[in-house]
Write an enzyme that holds these catalytic residues in place. Sequence first.
Site, PDB file in Angstrom:
ATOM      1  N   ASP A  82      -4.992   6.303   1.950  1.00  0.00           N
ATOM      2  CA  ASP A  82      -5.316   4.955   1.511  1.00  0.00           C
ATOM      3  C   ASP A  82      -6.784   4.668   1.800  1.00  0.00           C
ATOM      4  O   ASP A  82      -7.291   4.982   2.881  1.00  0.00           O
ATOM      5  CB  ASP A  82      -4.437   3.940   2.240  1.00  0.00           C
ATOM      6  CG  ASP A  82      -4.563   2.544   1.661  1.00  0.00           C
ATOM      7  OD1 ASP A  82      -5.624   1.914   1.855  1.00  0.00           O
ATOM      8  OD2 ASP A  82      -3.610   2.074   1.012  1.00  0.00           O
ATOM      9  N   HIS A 121       0.831  -1.201   0.000  1.00  0.00           N
ATOM     10  CA  HIS A 121       0.000   0.000   0.000  1.00  0.00           C
ATOM     11  C   HIS A 121       0.869   1.257   0.000  1.00  0.00           C
ATOM     12  O   HIS A 121       0.513   2.266  -0.594  1.00  0.00           O
ATOM     13  CB  HIS A 121      -0.927   0.010   1.222  1.00  0.00           C
ATOM     14  CG  HIS A 121      -2.030  -0.987   1.127  1.00  0.00           C
ATOM     15  ND1 HIS A 121      -3.345  -0.630   0.868  1.00  0.00           N
ATOM     16  CD2 HIS A 121      -2.036  -2.335   1.250  1.00  0.00           C
ATOM     17  CE1 HIS A 121      -4.093  -1.714   0.839  1.00  0.00           C
ATOM     18  NE2 HIS A 121      -3.321  -2.760   1.078  1.00  0.00           N
TER      19      HIS A 121
END
Length: 349
Positions: free
Chosen positions: A114, A22
């Site tokens: 995110d 990520h």
Amino acid sequence: MEKEKRAHHAHVLLVPHPRQGHINPLLQFSKRLLSKGRIRVTLAVTVSLVKTMEVQTGPISVETFSDGYDNGRRKEDSPVEYFERFKMVGSQTLTELIKKQESLGDPINCVVYDSFLPWVLDVAKQFNLIGASFFTQSCAVYNIYYHVQQGILTVPVAGRPVISLSGLPSLAVTDLPSFVSEYELRPELLPIVLGQFSNIDKTDWLLINSFDKLEQEVVNWMAKLWPVKTIGPTVPSFYLDERVEGDKAYGLNLFKPVADACMNWLNMRETGSVVYVSYGSIAELGDEQMKELALSLKESNNHFLWVVRQSEEKKLPTNFVEETLEKGVLCPVLLVYIKPVIKLECGLT
């Protein structure tokens, strides 16, 4: 530094989910932002992450905030407990970070976060900041998750011959993400995945790690619902278009890379003769799966480079390493893009 603060037009704060798969895409996106000029970028990472990672982010500033696990995550805490604590403590400490930047005369203008951390948008909106959700996976994957979140596709899905969803071709159950197709194996994780859509209608932008020509139909479908921008693929520029000078690596590693030894071994192999196998930092193969994969690699006609975490080594067949010394290499982590090999990368990141 003061001159730099006065020169930039915008200050962007990026908040990744603290996992390598990520962090990397968001970090590459930040390099693209910097290449446009007059933009300052700060990467906000958790305190526990800074203690273990190797950082070479160049002009990208790195600031820390707490997820409630400054000394590392406790093994007894479930993913649900981790995300709940992260939200509670992270909301407070990220707020403090934004206030600190403002007090230093370097205020944040935009927060890119995110999608697994939707609460970051709530923090940003408290300061009337622009908020952009960053989706690390493809549009097709998020299309499927959204239909589950909306109750249009219900789980479990086993036994259905065909899955029909707007914006996508007909799918088999095996085409779906494992969080959906094998829901019963880890049912507690699906709510975390679906949480990405909890406040999505409040976001100013959806940035997706994909590109239009790859998923034109599903991109068009998503654009009718939200302000979508495809900004991928987010890999080092050297392997894409070389628009960002000197960008050959991500620059932030959660594990100590062993690239040199692997590259030396690869350089002695013919182009296209090596199979690269990696299941990411989260996925865990069962004992039988591990043995089956090991046997397949052993009996194949290719050399292989297999990323096997130390915690997974005990699942390897007896004497596998010794019996494949001339054919393959096992390494605990390999954080580098490799052009001259066949790359077969599966699993979760």
